[in-house]
Design a protein around this motif. Structure first.
Motif, PDB file in Angstrom:
ATOM      1  N   ASP A   6       0.832  -1.190   0.000  1.00 50.22           N
ATOM      2  CA  ASP A   6       0.000   0.000   0.000  1.00 50.22           C
ATOM      3  C   ASP A   6       0.875   1.251   0.000  1.00 50.22           C
ATOM      4  OD1 ASP A   6      -2.381  -1.377   0.020  1.00 50.22           O
ATOM      5  OD2 ASP A   6      -2.593  -1.327   2.205  1.00 50.22           O
ATOM      6  N   PRO A   7       0.375   2.352  -0.538  1.00 46.70           N
ATOM      7  CA  PRO A   7       1.145   3.604  -0.494  1.00 46.70           C
ATOM      8  C   PRO A   7       1.228   4.164   0.923  1.00 46.70           C
ATOM      9  CG  PRO A   7      -1.033   3.984  -1.415  1.00 46.70           C
ATOM     10  CD  PRO A   7      -0.889   2.490  -1.261  1.00 46.70           C
ATOM     11  N   ILE A   8       2.170   5.065   1.118  1.00 45.13           N
ATOM     12  CA  ILE A   8       2.335   5.716   2.412  1.00 45.13           C
ATOM     13  C   ILE A   8       2.878   7.125   2.191  1.00 45.13           C
ATOM     14  CG2 ILE A   8       4.678   4.759   2.709  1.00 45.13           C
ATOM     15  CD1 ILE A   8       4.149   4.745   5.732  1.00 45.13           C
ATOM     16  N   GLN A   9       2.428   8.059   3.003  1.00 47.30           N
ATOM     17  CA  GLN A   9       2.912   9.428   2.924  1.00 47.30           C
ATOM     18  C   GLN A   9       4.082   9.595   3.890  1.00 47.30           C
ATOM     19  OE1 GLN A   9       1.262  11.305   0.627  1.00 47.30           O
ATOM     20  NE2 GLN A   9       2.821  12.920   0.785  1.00 47.30           N
ATOM     21  N   LEU A  10       5.229   9.955   3.369  1.00 47.91           N
ATOM     22  CA  LEU A  10       6.435  10.190   4.173  1.00 47.91           C
ATOM     23  C   LEU A  10       6.803  11.662   4.045  1.00 47.91           C
ATOM     24  CD1 LEU A  10       8.427   7.021   3.026  1.00 47.91           C
ATOM     25  CD2 LEU A  10       7.199   7.318   5.195  1.00 47.91           C
ATOM     26  N   GLY A  11       6.190  12.489   4.872  1.00 46.29           N
ATOM     27  CA  GLY A  11       6.370  13.925   4.715  1.00 46.29           C
ATOM     28  C   GLY A  11       5.757  14.369   3.400  1.00 46.29           C
ATOM     29  N   THR A  12       6.578  14.988   2.533  1.00 46.50           N
ATOM     30  CA  THR A  12       6.076  15.454   1.242  1.00 46.50           C
ATOM     31  C   THR A  12       6.080  14.354   0.183  1.00 46.50           C
ATOM     32  OG1 THR A  12       8.288  16.171   0.578  1.00 46.50           O
ATOM     33  CG2 THR A  12       6.896  17.805   1.676  1.00 46.50           C
ATOM     34  N   ILE A  13       6.638  13.190   0.504  1.00 48.72           N
ATOM     35  CA  ILE A  13       6.789  12.112  -0.471  1.00 48.72           C
ATOM     36  C   ILE A  13       5.611  11.147  -0.386  1.00 48.72           C
ATOM     37  CG2 ILE A  13       8.206  10.132  -1.160  1.00 48.72           C
ATOM     38  CD1 ILE A  13      10.609  11.708   0.008  1.00 48.72           C
ATOM     39  N   HIS A  14       4.945  10.955  -1.513  1.00 43.44           N
ATOM     40  CA  HIS A  14       3.871   9.949  -1.593  1.00 43.44           C
ATOM     41  C   HIS A  14       4.497   8.680  -2.151  1.00 43.44           C
ATOM     42  CE1 HIS A  14      -0.175   8.354  -1.720  1.00 43.44           C
ATOM     43  NE2 HIS A  14       0.037   7.959  -2.967  1.00 43.44           N
ATOM     44  N   ALA A  15       4.908   7.785  -1.269  1.00 43.82           N
ATOM     45  CA  ALA A  15       5.568   6.553  -1.680  1.00 43.82           C
ATOM     46  C   ALA A  15       4.529   5.548  -2.163  1.00 43.82           C
ATOM     47  CB  ALA A  15       6.371   5.971  -0.520  1.00 43.82           C
ATOM     48  N   PRO A  16       4.730   4.913  -3.326  1.00 46.90           N
ATOM     49  CA  PRO A  16       3.728   4.002  -3.870  1.00 46.90           C
ATOM     50  C   PRO A  16       3.647   2.663  -3.145  1.00 46.90           C
ATOM     51  CG  PRO A  16       5.659   4.039  -5.273  1.00 46.90           C
ATOM     52  CD  PRO A  16       5.858   5.110  -4.244  1.00 46.90           C
ATOM     53  N   ASN A  17       4.646   2.349  -2.352  1.00 45.39           N
ATOM     54  CA  ASN A  17       4.616   1.136  -1.537  1.00 45.39           C
ATOM     55  C   ASN A  17       5.450   1.365  -0.284  1.00 45.39           C
ATOM     56  OD1 ASN A  17       7.488   0.217  -2.086  1.00 45.39           O
ATOM     57  ND2 ASN A  17       6.685   0.136  -4.186  1.00 45.39           N
ATOM     58  N   ARG A  18       5.442   0.395   0.615  1.00 44.49           N
ATOM     59  CA  ARG A  18       6.125   0.542   1.897  1.00 44.49           C
ATOM     60  C   ARG A  18       7.434  -0.248   1.931  1.00 44.49           C
ATOM     61  NH1 ARG A  18       1.671   1.981   6.104  1.00 44.49           N
ATOM     62  NH2 ARG A  18       0.113   2.830   4.672  1.00 44.49           N
TER      63      ARG A  18
END
Length: 362
Positions: A6-18
């Motif tokens: 699943d995606p995750i928000q890491l600050g300003t980065i929208h990561a497509p996976n964990r």
């Protein structure tokens, strides 16, 4: 519970996976710590990671003692890092740079200056140098008057990271390097405001993080810590108290995420029977918590997420020989084995010549 995919928000980065790519020293830069063309290939091949955290990258010549590791203190270094970040972004990836000061782990034959640390201590064993392995040297303690200069080096490297196009920065506060040498009480014997109490020993970490965040923004800043057990001779008598205090301070700054390297008794880079501190840190740190060390399977990584402790997992060595690691994990494909003899060698062999699964199958 969220899935590893699943995606995750890491600050300003929208990561497509964990599935994050952990920082991995590979030694493919020049003697002047300038990134090379094969580094563009290497990082681009791994752009499917939710987020790439680069190999540790020196903030200054003083702090960078690993042969052929990259830096971020000169314009030439910045320009060559741009080629890396541009290519990763063109492939749809996200990449942050890990900022490194090795402290007492450097050797003067590499840096040209004496190693520095929190106190006058020496690492057991030998340092990697351009002339082979040499005994570590006794570090000189950083003077109070030098701390502003050190903070300025972190600020300069952060500005260069943004110029180079990185999506953010990670501070290397783990593995027995300079910040870790200030944090833990078997390496820090200072009697000033940076030593003694836990509050004093976390001061440098907090000041470095605040300085980096003042340039990049807290939402583009992260840090790596190694809270349990000995790491290259650095350890602490009360890790739970120390690292929960550190995590609270980082939470107050509002960094994007915190990565923890926690080896177990069967760790491939350091082994320890000291219980993991991450469950205690989870109670005091509200932003995403990323766990690392010896994760190789979906089941193992998903269990850490399902436990509620981890929000994402940083995979290290599996990414060396599996450039398309997220897809291999998603499909249950076998993982390719790497060759440790080529981890730190020069050239493409064992670096950018590992094929993606599709090519390997064909």
């Amino acid at each position: 519970m969220p899935s590893l995919f699943d995606p995750i928000q890491l600050g300003t980065i929208h990561a497509p996976n964990r599935i994050l790519m952990a920082p991995l020293t590979r030694g493919r830069a020049t003697r002047d710590a300038v990134p090379t063309d094969i580094m563009v290939d290497y990082y681009t091949q791994r752009a499917s990671a939710g987020l790439i955290i680069t190999e540790a990258t020196g903030i200054s010549r003083e702090g960078l003692g690993w042969p052929f590791a990259p830096g971020l203190w000169t314009d030439e270094q910045v320009e060559h890092w741009k080629a890396v970040t541009d290519s990763v972004h063109a492939s749809g990836g996200h990449i942050v740079v890990q900022l490194w000061h090795m402290g007492r782990q450097v050797h003067s034959s590499v840096t040209g200056v004496a190693p520095v640390s929190s106190s006058a201590t020496r690492t057991a064993g030998q340092a990697h140098t351009y002339e082979g392995k040499k005994d570590f040297e006794v570090a000189r303690p950083l003077e109070l008057a030098e701390i502003p200069r050190l903070l300025a080096d972190y600020e300069h490297a952060t500005k260069n990271a943004l110029r180079a196009g990185f999506d953010g920065v990670q501070i290397h506060g783990a593995n027995g390097y300079l910040i870790d040498q200030f944090l833990r009480d078997n390496a820090n014997f200072r009697d000033d405001i940076y030593g003694g109490s836990i509050e004093n020993r976390i001061r440098l970490m907090r000041e470095v993080t605040e300085r980096v965040a003042s340039v990049a923004g807290a939402e583009r800043t992260s840090i790596r810590l190694s809270p349990n057990g000995d790491s290259q001779g650095v350890d602490d008598s009360n890790p739970v108290a120390l690292f929960t205090a550190a995590a609270k301070a980082l939470d107050e700054i509002g960094i994007a995420f915190l990565e923890l390297r926690e080896p177990g008794p069967d760790g491939t880079f350091g082994r320890t029977d000291v219980p993991k501190v991450s469950p205690a840190i989870r109670q005091v740190f509200s932003k995403p918590l990323v766990l690392n060390s010896d994760y190789r399977s979906v089941a193992q990584a998903q269990a850490a997420i399902d436990s509620g402790v981890a929000d994402a997992i940083a995979f290290g060595r599996p990414f060396i020989s599996n450039p398309d690691l997220p897809e291999r994990l998603r499909t249950g494909a076998p993982l390719a084995e790497g060759n440790p003899a080529t981890w730190y060698s020069q050239g493409a062999e064992g670096y950018s010549d590992y094929p993606a699964l599709e090519t390997a199958t064909a």
